[in-house]
Design a protein around this motif. Structure first.
Motif, PDB file in Angstrom:
ATOM      1  N   GLN A  52       0.831  -1.203   0.000  1.00  0.00           N
ATOM      2  CA  GLN A  52       0.000   0.000   0.000  1.00  0.00           C
ATOM      3  C   GLN A  52       0.871   1.261   0.000  1.00  0.00           C
ATOM      4  O   GLN A  52       0.605   2.205  -0.743  1.00  0.00           O
ATOM      5  CB  GLN A  52      -0.926   0.013   1.219  1.00  0.00           C
ATOM      6  CG  GLN A  52      -1.851   1.219   1.251  1.00  0.00           C
ATOM      7  CD  GLN A  52      -2.782   1.201   2.453  1.00  0.00           C
ATOM      8  OE1 GLN A  52      -2.853   0.229   3.184  1.00  0.00           O
ATOM      9  NE2 GLN A  52      -3.493   2.290   2.648  1.00  0.00           N
ATOM     10  N   GLU A  53       1.927   1.274   0.810  1.00  0.00           N
ATOM     11  CA  GLU A  53       2.828   2.429   0.845  1.00  0.00           C
ATOM     12  C   GLU A  53       3.513   2.622  -0.506  1.00  0.00           C
ATOM     13  O   GLU A  53       3.651   3.754  -0.978  1.00  0.00           O
ATOM     14  CB  GLU A  53       3.900   2.247   1.926  1.00  0.00           C
ATOM     15  CG  GLU A  53       3.391   2.396   3.335  1.00  0.00           C
ATOM     16  CD  GLU A  53       4.426   2.029   4.381  1.00  0.00           C
ATOM     17  OE1 GLU A  53       4.481   2.729   5.408  1.00  0.00           O
ATOM     18  OE2 GLU A  53       5.174   1.042   4.167  1.00  0.00           O
ATOM     19  N   ARG A  54       3.930   1.519  -1.128  1.00  0.00           N
ATOM     20  CA  ARG A  54       4.594   1.625  -2.439  1.00  0.00           C
ATOM     21  C   ARG A  54       3.638   2.206  -3.475  1.00  0.00           C
ATOM     22  O   ARG A  54       4.042   3.018  -4.307  1.00  0.00           O
ATOM     23  CB  ARG A  54       5.127   0.264  -2.880  1.00  0.00           C
ATOM     24  CG  ARG A  54       6.380  -0.161  -2.121  1.00  0.00           C
ATOM     25  CD  ARG A  54       7.088  -1.330  -2.767  1.00  0.00           C
ATOM     26  NE  ARG A  54       6.278  -2.513  -2.965  1.00  0.00           N
ATOM     27  CZ  ARG A  54       6.177  -3.525  -2.103  1.00  0.00           C
ATOM     28  NH1 ARG A  54       6.849  -3.509  -0.981  1.00  0.00           N
ATOM     29  NH2 ARG A  54       5.420  -4.561  -2.379  1.00  0.00           N
ATOM     30  N   GLU A  55       2.363   1.790  -3.435  1.00  0.00           N
ATOM     31  CA  GLU A  55       1.382   2.318  -4.390  1.00  0.00           C
ATOM     32  C   GLU A  55       1.068   3.780  -4.110  1.00  0.00           C
ATOM     33  O   GLU A  55       1.047   4.598  -5.036  1.00  0.00           O
ATOM     34  CB  GLU A  55       0.106   1.478  -4.341  1.00  0.00           C
ATOM     35  CG  GLU A  55       0.246   0.128  -5.001  1.00  0.00           C
ATOM     36  CD  GLU A  55      -1.026  -0.702  -4.891  1.00  0.00           C
ATOM     37  OE1 GLU A  55      -2.119  -0.115  -4.712  1.00  0.00           O
ATOM     38  OE2 GLU A  55      -0.921  -1.941  -4.989  1.00  0.00           O
ATOM     39  N   GLU A  56       0.802   4.119  -2.853  1.00  0.00           N
ATOM     40  CA  GLU A  56       0.428   5.489  -2.493  1.00  0.00           C
ATOM     41  C   GLU A  56       1.545   6.482  -2.794  1.00  0.00           C
ATOM     42  O   GLU A  56       1.293   7.582  -3.270  1.00  0.00           O
ATOM     43  CB  GLU A  56       0.060   5.570  -1.010  1.00  0.00           C
ATOM     44  CG  GLU A  56      -1.273   4.950  -0.674  1.00  0.00           C
ATOM     45  CD  GLU A  56      -1.535   4.891   0.835  1.00  0.00           C
ATOM     46  OE1 GLU A  56      -0.664   5.326   1.631  1.00  0.00           O
ATOM     47  OE2 GLU A  56      -2.620   4.416   1.208  1.00  0.00           O
ATOM     48  N   SER A  63      14.463   4.910  -5.375  1.00  0.00           N
ATOM     49  CA  SER A  63      13.875   5.874  -4.446  1.00  0.00           C
ATOM     50  C   SER A  63      13.468   7.144  -5.176  1.00  0.00           C
ATOM     51  O   SER A  63      14.254   7.697  -5.943  1.00  0.00           O
ATOM     52  CB  SER A  63      14.894   6.268  -3.375  1.00  0.00           C
ATOM     53  OG  SER A  63      15.276   5.172  -2.610  1.00  0.00           O
ATOM     54  N   PRO A  64      12.257   7.621  -4.925  1.00  0.00           N
ATOM     55  CA  PRO A  64      11.917   8.946  -5.449  1.00  0.00           C
ATOM     56  C   PRO A  64      12.810   9.987  -4.764  1.00  0.00           C
ATOM     57  O   PRO A  64      13.101   9.870  -3.573  1.00  0.00           O
ATOM     58  CB  PRO A  64      10.455   9.148  -5.034  1.00  0.00           C
ATOM     59  CG  PRO A  64       9.962   7.809  -4.599  1.00  0.00           C
ATOM     60  CD  PRO A  64      11.152   7.012  -4.194  1.00  0.00           C
ATOM     61  N   TRP A  65      13.265  10.983  -5.515  1.00  0.00           N
ATOM     62  CA  TRP A  65      14.110  12.023  -4.930  1.00  0.00           C
ATOM     63  C   TRP A  65      13.416  12.650  -3.728  1.00  0.00           C
ATOM     64  O   TRP A  65      14.057  12.969  -2.721  1.00  0.00           O
ATOM     65  CB  TRP A  65      14.481  13.062  -5.978  1.00  0.00           C
ATOM     66  CG  TRP A  65      15.250  14.210  -5.394  1.00  0.00           C
ATOM     67  CD1 TRP A  65      14.858  15.514  -5.307  1.00  0.00           C
ATOM     68  CD2 TRP A  65      16.555  14.164  -4.795  1.00  0.00           C
ATOM     69  NE1 TRP A  65      15.827  16.274  -4.702  1.00  0.00           N
ATOM     70  CE2 TRP A  65      16.880  15.461  -4.377  1.00  0.00           C
ATOM     71  CE3 TRP A  65      17.479  13.143  -4.563  1.00  0.00           C
ATOM     72  CZ2 TRP A  65      18.080  15.784  -3.742  1.00  0.00           C
ATOM     73  CZ3 TRP A  65      18.678  13.450  -3.931  1.00  0.00           C
ATOM     74  CH2 TRP A  65      18.966  14.750  -3.527  1.00  0.00           C
ATOM     75  N   LYS A  66      12.114  12.791  -3.796  1.00  0.00           N
ATOM     76  CA  LYS A  66      11.330  13.378  -2.708  1.00  0.00           C
ATOM     77  C   LYS A  66      11.567  12.645  -1.390  1.00  0.00           C
ATOM     78  O   LYS A  66      11.599  13.254  -0.328  1.00  0.00           O
ATOM     79  CB  LYS A  66       9.843  13.325  -3.082  1.00  0.00           C
ATOM     80  CG  LYS A  66       8.909  13.865  -2.047  1.00  0.00           C
ATOM     81  CD  LYS A  66       7.474  13.751  -2.517  1.00  0.00           C
ATOM     82  CE  LYS A  66       6.535  14.379  -1.535  1.00  0.00           C
ATOM     83  NZ  LYS A  66       5.148  14.353  -2.020  1.00  0.00           N
ATOM     84  N   LEU A  67      11.765  11.347  -1.457  1.00  0.00           N
ATOM     85  CA  LEU A  67      11.960  10.525  -0.267  1.00  0.00           C
ATOM     86  C   LEU A  67      13.376  10.674   0.309  1.00  0.00           C
ATOM     87  O   LEU A  67      13.570  10.648   1.521  1.00  0.00           O
ATOM     88  CB  LEU A  67      11.689   9.061  -0.626  1.00  0.00           C
ATOM     89  CG  LEU A  67      11.595   8.039   0.475  1.00  0.00           C
ATOM     90  CD1 LEU A  67      10.418   8.339   1.391  1.00  0.00           C
ATOM     91  CD2 LEU A  67      11.422   6.647  -0.140  1.00  0.00           C
ATOM     92  N   VAL A  68      14.368  10.871  -0.538  1.00  0.00           N
ATOM     93  CA  VAL A  68      15.776  10.916  -0.127  1.00  0.00           C
ATOM     94  C   VAL A  68      16.250  12.347   0.116  1.00  0.00           C
ATOM     95  O   VAL A  68      17.213  12.572   0.853  1.00  0.00           O
ATOM     96  CB  VAL A  68      16.657  10.227  -1.194  1.00  0.00           C
ATOM     97  CG1 VAL A  68      18.110  10.186  -0.779  1.00  0.00           C
ATOM     98  CG2 VAL A  68      16.158   8.832  -1.477  1.00  0.00           C
TER      99      VAL A  68
END
Length: 166
Positions: A52-56, A63-68
């Motif tokens: 669910q977290e991967r989909e949302e 990794s999306p840049w937003k996450l890192v």
């Protein structure tokens, strides 16, 4: 492949580490040199996030840049400038498909290994260098030239001034 020297380091660094300008990109790898060298592998460990977290969060293989971004910002932040950093961003596959439609619609998506934006900071200069990885050999350079132009368009759209190096 082209090298674009960023004209305004402060505004670019702010856009990269504080703003959301590059949040849609995937991060392949990063290396930040301050008092140590910090290396980050952008590959996602599938077991860390729930399905669910991967989909949302639209988390794929990288990794999306937003996450890192917040972690990288913490590493460069402080009274002293980092000695250097290198960040390799990759266009997500859904965007690669859209790009191919505009440049070479008959080229199979699965033959594109990646469309990259390599960001380098060293000796108080910042560069963005384009890169293309194809899974097949071709003499046709439409994808490479199209990617160079797309990156320049992206930077102009985001009001990031650059000087193209020869």
């Amino acid at each position: 492949m082209i090298a674009l020297r960023i004209a305004d380091l402060k505004s670019f660094t702010s856009a990269l580490f504080v703003g959301e300008v590059f949040d849609m990109w995937w991060m392949r790898e990063a290396s930040i040199t301050t008092f140590n060298v910090f290396s980050i592998d952008g590959r996602i460990h599938r077991g860390y996030f729930t399905e669910q977290e991967r989909e949302e969060q639209k988390i794929g293989e990288l990794s999306p840049w937003k996450l890192v971004r917040p972690t990288c910002f913490t590493l460069i932040r402080g009274k002293r400038l980092p000695e250097s950093f290198r960040i390799t961003l990759q266009l997500p596959p859904v965007d690669v498909g859209q790009f191919l439609q505009s440049v070479q619609p008959d080229f199979p998506l699965e033959q594109v290994g990646g469309l990259y934006l390599n960001i380098r900071y060293e000796e108080q200069a910042m560069y963005c260098v384009t890169g293309v990885s194809l899974n097949v050999f071709t003499l046709d350079k439409r994808i490479e030239h199209g990617w160079d132009e797309e990156v320049k368009r992206f930077l102009k759209e985001k009001q990031i001034a650059y000087i193209q190096e020869s």
